[in-house]
Design an enzyme around this catalytic site. Structure first.
Site, PDB file in Angstrom:
ATOM      1  CB  SER A 143      -0.213  -1.435   1.245  1.00 30.22           C
ATOM      2  OG  SER A 143       0.258  -2.749   1.469  1.00 30.22           O
ATOM      3  CE1 TYR A 156       3.562  -1.083  -3.215  1.00 25.20           C
ATOM      4  CE2 TYR A 156       3.358  -2.259  -1.141  1.00 25.20           C
ATOM      5  CZ  TYR A 156       2.787  -1.760  -2.294  1.00 25.20           C
ATOM      6  OH  TYR A 156       1.437  -1.933  -2.522  1.00 25.20           O
TER       7      TYR A 156
END
Length: 259
Positions: A143, A156
């Site tokens: 990501s 995250y």
């Protein structure tokens, strides 16, 4: 794309979102796909829809918790049983636990178990079958969050940063077995989770999110991504077109991290 037709793939988290788009793209390219996902309802529905559309059993679903090694082993065994081996692995499964310094121990453990350990376990148990077949290709979904700091997303973002470097380490370890390992790093993708978050929490439609300077405006192209756009980059990295690419973290973020 060259080298995908007739091959066997495992897609974790393949029941919805980016994972489902990857499954659809690989089936379109002629691959056979095992969907490994914790969501039994969505997984079974995906297999039923795809196999009916294609007219043959090109996909199979196995309920899989990637943080559980026994569960991962069962999924890999099912792919071998159904499709004769494992040539491709796409690690899409993720726990979207987005917390800051206030995160609990349980939240930290769950997000790390799924996002880091889960990818590691899937590679551990898939790689021997790729080696036996003369090689293979792995794509980890990382990501933009693994490359930048984002308020309130420490749990995250930390796991995705780990995936970025884990991908390099895997590429180094598996190169001698002719197994390529790369990662795709998406920007903001308009999937089911993001749609629900923007609608329920922010009160935004996609059009509004794309126009917002802090959401779509953070991307040079001025919009969020379709899952199919991420799937296209995954298919490229798996294919023979990318035969000289390994250890790479491909940014598929509409220029988000270029600013």
């Amino acid at each position: 794309m060259r080298g995908l037709s007739g091959q066997s793939a495992i897609v974790t988290g393949g029941a919805q979102g980016i994972g489902r788009a990857v499954v659809d793209r690989l089936v379109e390219e002629g691959a056979h796909v095992l969907i490994a996902d914790v969501n039994e309802e969505y997984g079974k529905a995906a297999v039923e829809e795809i196999n009916a559309r294609v007219g043959s059993p090109v996909t199979r679903f196995v309920r899989t918790d990637v943080s559980d090694e026994d569960s991962v082993e069962r999924a890999v065994a099912a792919a071998v049983e159904s499709f004769g081996g494992v040539r491709f692995l796409i690690n899409c499964a993720a726990a979207f636990i987005m917390r800051g310094v206030e995160a609990t121990v349980d939240e930290w453990r769950r997000v790390m178990d799924v996002n880091i350990m889960g990818q590691a376990l899937c590679v551990k148990h898939s790689a021997p079958f790729m080696k036996a077949a003369g090689g293979g290709s792995i794509v980890n979904i990382a990501s933009i969050s693994g490359h930048i700091a984002q308020a309130g997303l420490m749990t995250y973002s930390t796991t995705k940063g780990a995936v970025v470097n884990m991908t390099r380490c895997m590429a180094l370890e598996l190169a001698s077995d002719n197994i390529r390992v790369n990662a795709v790093n998406p920007g903001t993708v308009w999937n089911e989770n993001n749609e629900r978050f923007h609608r329920e929490v922010l009160g935004m439609t996609r059009e509004q999110a794309d126009r917002d300077p802090e959401i779509g405006g953070r991307h040079l192209l001025g919009r969020t991504a379709d899952p199919e756009e991420i799937a296209a980059s995954v298919a490229f990295l798996l294919s023979a077109e990318a035969s000289y690419i390994t250890g790479t973290n491909l940014m598929v973020d509409a220029g988000y991290t270029a600013m």
